[in-house]
Design an enzyme around this catalytic site. Structure first.
Site, mmCIF file in Angstrom:
data_model
loop_
_atom_site.group_PDB
_atom_site.id
_atom_site.type_symbol
_atom_site.label_atom_id
_atom_site.label_comp_id
_atom_site.label_asym_id
_atom_site.label_seq_id
_atom_site.Cartn_x
_atom_site.Cartn_y
_atom_site.Cartn_z
ATOM 1 N N ASP A 28 0.826 -1.215 0.000
ATOM 2 C CA ASP A 28 0.000 0.000 0.000
ATOM 3 C C ASP A 28 0.862 1.268 0.000
ATOM 4 O OD1 ASP A 28 -2.300 1.483 0.049
ATOM 5 O OD2 ASP A 28 -2.649 1.256 2.192
ATOM 6 N N ASN A 76 -10.580 -3.340 -6.308
ATOM 7 C CA ASN A 76 -9.749 -2.379 -7.067
ATOM 8 C C ASN A 76 -10.280 -2.086 -8.473
ATOM 9 O OD1 ASN A 76 -6.572 -3.434 -5.583
ATOM 10 N ND2 ASN A 76 -7.919 -1.742 -5.022
HETATM 11 C C1 FPP Z 1 -2.152 0.027 -3.236
HETATM 12 O O1 FPP Z 1 -1.630 1.362 -3.202
HETATM 13 C C2 FPP Z 1 -1.573 -0.666 -4.381
HETATM 14 C C3 FPP Z 1 -2.303 -1.307 -5.352
HETATM 15 C C4 FPP Z 1 -3.771 -1.388 -5.326
HETATM 16 C C5 FPP Z 1 -1.634 -1.940 -6.512
HETATM 17 C C6 FPP Z 1 -0.388 -2.716 -6.214
HETATM 18 C C7 FPP Z 1 0.251 -3.033 -7.496
HETATM 19 C C8 FPP Z 1 1.582 -3.025 -7.742
HETATM 20 C C9 FPP Z 1 2.604 -2.814 -6.699
HETATM 21 C C10 FPP Z 1 2.089 -3.221 -9.133
HETATM 22 C C11 FPP Z 1 2.017 -4.608 -9.707
HETATM 23 C C12 FPP Z 1 2.468 -5.711 -8.850
HETATM 24 C C13 FPP Z 1 3.354 -6.698 -9.164
HETATM 25 C C14 FPP Z 1 3.361 -7.901 -8.295
HETATM 26 C C15 FPP Z 1 4.310 -6.652 -10.291
HETATM 27 P P1 FPP Z 1 -2.631 2.569 -3.416
HETATM 28 O O2 FPP Z 1 -2.744 2.834 -4.878
HETATM 29 O O3 FPP Z 1 -3.947 2.284 -2.755
HETATM 30 O O4 FPP Z 1 -1.870 3.736 -2.703
HETATM 31 P P2 FPP Z 1 -2.539 4.972 -1.929
HETATM 32 O O5 FPP Z 1 -3.283 4.405 -0.755
HETATM 33 O O6 FPP Z 1 -1.356 5.783 -1.526
HETATM 34 O O7 FPP Z 1 -3.428 5.671 -2.910
#
Ligand code: FPP
Length: 251
Positions: A28, A76
């Site tokens: 996150d 998501n």
């Molecule tokens: C949460 O941060 C993150 C996600 C929903 C996506 C995670 C995906 C990746 C790290 C990329 C692909 C993964 C791999 C395994 C190659 P957020 O977007 O909710 O962050 P925020 O809370 O700061 O908005």
């Protein structure tokens, strides 16, 4: 005279002979990481994917058995379509690279979640990496993709009900172990340690059944900045805990 703070040797905090078997991470904070730099959210996901590579490689080096990461939840899909497409693209890129290096790395790749709604090329890559690495003995990396803990439990309940209806299972003899066999995580031990960076103190529908007795570690550091040092701190914190699994300790 300038004051130089010596860099902390965080590896020295960890007893590498007593590692948890299974570490799970909610990756996150990518969006906030990007915002802080005036970048689009997708740049945060790209940095998050890069950090996943670093941390997964390191977990393999230190001999961790299982690493599970939350890459994309059943919720998501509500995000803007360009952000969803960017995450799918990053996963695709990662899996293409993983296939190229698979023979050398011997990482066993598994996926928790319903892959059917994913773009077909990504779904096929997931199936291909799972198939090629099926017998590999390095760290097992479980990528939670279109995964939700409640969705997983409902699917398991339905599959069990079907087995009962067809006479293959008996509801009077259902055990926790048997029910675990209906989950995406079948055959994988429960996570010992669940890590959530970015300062949020929620489980967010992640491994609801499996985390019943997991130790939790939270940090304000955002996922793209979650370095090996941060992992060492999390492992060291885990090693200071006393796990009681509902019992009492002698201490
Ligand atoms: C949460 O941060 C993150 C996600 C929903 C996506 C995670 C995906 C990746 C790290 C990329 C692909 C993964 C791999 C395994 C190659 P957020 O977007 O909710 O962050 P925020 O809370 O700061 O908005």
């Amino acid at each position: 005279m300038p004051f130089f703070k010596p860099r902390e040797n965080t590896a020295a905090l960890v007893d590498f002979t007593r590692l948890p078997r299974h570490v799970a991470i909610i990756m996150d904070g990518n969006g906030r990481w990007a915002k802080k730099r005036g970048l689009p959210r997708t740049a945060g996901h790209a940095a998050g994917a890069e950090n996943f590579r670093t941390i997964a490689t390191y977990c393999k080096e230190i001999g961790l058995e299982y690493l599970t990461v939350y890459a994309f939840s059943t919720e998501n899909w509500k995000r803007p379509s360009d952000e969803v497409a960017a995450i799918m693209g990053l996963l695709k890129k990662y899996l293409i690279e993983a296939i190229e290096k698979m023979e050398r790395d011997r990482v066993k790749m598994c996926f928790f979640g319903d892959l059917s709604p994913l773009p077909e090329d990504l779904r096929l890559l997931c199936e291909q990496t799972r198939e090629i690495s099926r017998h590999y003995d390095g760290v097992q990396v479980n990528i939670c993709l279109n995964y939700g803990g409640r969705d997983e439990l409902i699917r398991a309940a339905k599959a069990f009900a079907m087995d009962c209806a067809s006479g293959r299972a008996d509801p009077n003899h259902l055990s926790e172990g048997q029910f675990s066999g209906y989950l995406f995580s079948r055959g994988v031990p429960d996570p010992d340690l669940v890590i959530r960076p970015s300062g949020e103190l929620r489980i967010s529908n992640f491994l609801l059944w499996q985390s019943a007795y997991s130790e939790f570690y939270y940090t304000d550091v955002l996922w793209p900045d979650f370095s090996k040092d941060e992992l060492h701190r999390a492992l060291a914190a885990y090693q200071r805990r006393q796990r009681r699994f509902g019992g009492v300790t002698n201490a």
